[in-house]
Design a protein around this motif. Structure first.
Motif, short mmCIF file in Angstrom:
data_model
loop_
_atom_site.label_atom_id
_atom_site.label_comp_id
_atom_site.label_asym_id
_atom_site.label_seq_id
_atom_site.Cartn_x
_atom_site.Cartn_y
_atom_site.Cartn_z
N SER A 36 21.27 -5.99 6.44
CA SER A 36 19.98 -5.90 7.34
C SER A 36 20.14 -6.53 8.99
O SER A 36 20.99 -7.72 8.87
CB SER A 36 19.27 -6.74 6.80
N LYS A 47 12.09 -10.40 14.60
CA LYS A 47 13.22 -9.75 13.90
C LYS A 47 13.82 -8.79 15.14
O LYS A 47 13.23 -8.06 16.57
CB LYS A 47 13.11 -8.48 13.31
N THR A 49 15.08 -5.26 14.21
CA THR A 49 14.96 -3.68 14.68
C THR A 49 13.56 -4.15 16.09
O THR A 49 13.21 -3.16 16.25
CB THR A 49 13.79 -3.64 13.05
N PHE A 168 19.30 0.47 5.48
CA PHE A 168 18.80 1.26 6.60
C PHE A 168 18.19 2.48 6.81
O PHE A 168 17.52 3.10 7.24
CB PHE A 168 17.81 0.07 8.18
N ARG A 182 10.34 0.52 6.73
CA ARG A 182 10.81 -1.11 6.98
C ARG A 182 11.53 -1.63 5.69
O ARG A 182 10.68 -1.15 4.44
CB ARG A 182 9.42 -1.27 7.47
N GLY A 183 11.93 -2.58 5.97
CA GLY A 183 12.46 -3.61 4.54
C GLY A 183 13.87 -2.02 3.89
O GLY A 183 13.98 -3.27 2.35
N SER A 185 17.25 -1.41 4.01
CA SER A 185 18.36 -2.21 3.30
C SER A 185 18.27 -2.00 1.92
O SER A 185 19.35 -1.72 1.78
CB SER A 185 18.98 -3.33 4.19
N1 ASP Z 1 15.67 -4.02 8.99
C1 ASP Z 1 15.33 -2.98 8.46
C2 ASP Z 1 13.59 -3.70 8.70
O1 ASP Z 1 13.18 -4.77 9.48
C3 ASP Z 1 15.37 -3.54 7.51
C4 ASP Z 1 15.24 -4.06 6.59
O2 ASP Z 1 15.45 -5.23 6.96
O3 ASP Z 1 15.81 -4.04 5.10
O4 ASP Z 1 12.63 -3.57 8.02
#
Ligand code: ASP
Length: 435
Positions: A36, A47, A49, A168, A182-183, A185
């Motif tokens: 990530s 973050k 992102t 991601f 989001r999330g 990965s």
């Molecule tokens: N970096 C991306 C997010 O913050 C994906 C991930 O972390 O899985 O959503």
């Protein structure tokens, strides 16, 4: 072969990356790592992102973004320096990204660079080969994964080598970068695990597995040893976010187990997610709750005499951005529950009157302030008698169940309560059914 995915908090700074390196090197089967973007170092941190999304949004509004971008540059170069990694390639990539943001590239492209840069940095640090997800993962327009992706990845991997793979994102058929939600990965890890037929997909995070209830509500909640794919999906649907629900599908097809582990406590067993589990010992896996729901109810005498009425009502809701997550109907009425966040505040009030007008209803009411609590377990169906006793316990705690749904799914039951009683509901369900 073990495919490992490390989340943002596991890779937020140099000392975390060193932990990751020692985990990877402690088992030679760990030969592919999905990363990530760097996550939060503490509660007040941002973050990477989110920093990238911010730069994109500033650039879109023609507001200078370089000051914010410099913070991203500083974040990556300082991690690299602390790890003793040459910064040339990373700096070159960062300059290229800033240039592209200036040129007005898409938000997906910008957001994906957090994972790309981290993968570049970590591949340099570990001395493992970097693979670019944009060349290997094709995401269809509807968000599904193009079937050729699995073969393409399998072909790109030499089982005798070690690889770093950014999470991601992938690209569209036309070659434009596209991110997952989001999330996402977790989804990349799952795709890669299936592509190479991994014996195990390890999902490394900052907690020691999946808890039977949110530890912020039940401070001594137990960690689940083993949970089925289906149970995880049911829990995720109602607010559990340890593992991305869309990440189940690719590994499920290949029956690859997933182990959720803690980067900061690698010795802990964690939770294993398996195709199916013996539910005789622990019939229930967990309990969860999600707040922020609206209830929309409509009533009209002889409602269902009108053919296709439910579909037409729901189509109208869809045009307003409402996609209900729970619904029920009987002879003259229908209710739907949906997250209030689907609709802008002012619009919520007008939904009922719009439906009233269009369908000449006797009554239509839209109310906010509900929570959905779910009890999930492979043994749910066989324990329905025991579970139904929980109504008494809820009543004893003055918790008013607005609606409940048993039997739609074999593995879950839902209780709708008022938002103000959400946590108390979880406490009662946990004490009564899981303790
Ligand atoms: N970096 C991306 C997010 O913050 C994906 C991930 O972390 O899985 O959503």
């Amino acid at each position: 072969m073990i495919v490992c995915k490390f989340g943002g908090t596991s890779l937020c700074d140099a000392s975390q990356i060193k932990k990751v390196s020692s985990i990877l090197n402690s088992d030679s089967r760990r030969s592919i790592v999905i990363v990530s973007a760097p996550g939060k170092r503490d509660k007040t941190d941002t973050k990477v992102t989110d920093m990238l999304y911010n730069c994109h949004s500033l650039a879109q509004r023609a507001i200078p973004f370089l000051k914010q971008f410099d913070e991203i540059t500083f974040r990556f170069t300082s991690i690299a320096k602390e790890l003793g990694v040459h910064t040339d390639k990373i700096e070159e990539a960062l300059n290229d990204i800033a240039f592209h943001i200036e040129q007005g590239v898409t938000a997906d492209y910008v957001a994906s660079r957090g994972e790309f840069l981290n993968a570049l940095l970590i591949s340099e640090f570990l001395g493992w080969e970097l693979l670019d997800a944009a060349q290997l993962i094709v995401i269809n327009e509807d968000g599904s994964i193009d079937e050729n992706t699995y073969h393409t990845i399998a072909m790109a991997i030499d089982p005798d080598k070690k690889y770093v793979f950014p999470g991601f994102y992938g690209s569209t058929k036309e070659g434009e970068i596209k991110t997952f939600s989001r999330g996402g990965s977790d989804i990349t890890g799952s795709i890669v695990a299936r592509s190479v037929g991994a014996e195990l997909y390890e999902n490394w995070t900052d907690v020691s597995g999946i808890f039977m209830a949110d530890p912020r509500i039940i401070s001594d909640a137990k960690v689940i040893d083993s949970i089925s794919y289906r149970e995880v999906r049911e829990l995720a649907a109602v607010g559990f976010n340890v593992f991305h629900e869309e990440a189940i599908a690719p590994v499920r097809q290949a029956s690859i187990p997933i182990r959720v582990k803690n980067t900061n406590r690698p010795e802990d067993q964690g939770t294993v997610i398996v195709p199916s589990r013996d539910a005789s010992q622990n019939p229930l896996a967990g309990v969860t709750v999600k707040t922020g729901y609206c209830r929309l109810s409509v009533e009209k005498l002889m409602l269902f005499k009108q053919k296709g009425i439910r579909e037409r009502l729901e189509n109208t809701l869809h045009t307003m951005g409402v996609f209900p997550e729970l619904s029920a109907f009987n002879i003259d009425s229908i209710i739907w529950f949906f997250p209030s966040s689907q609709v802008a505040n002012g619009l919520l009030e007008s939904i009922a009157s719009l439906l009233n007008k269009e369908f000449a209803l006797d009554d239509a009411v839209c109310e906010t302030g509900f929570a959905l609590a779910a009890v999930v377990g492979e043994g749910f169906g066989k324990n329905i008698k025991k579970i139904s006793h929980v109504y008494t316990a809820l009543q004893q705690h003055s918790i008013h169940v607005v609606f409940s749904s048993f039997g739609i799914s074999k593995t879950a039951g839902i209780f709708v309560v008022s938002e103000s009683q959400a946590h108390d509901t979880v406490k009662v369900l946990y004490e009564d059914l899981l303790r």
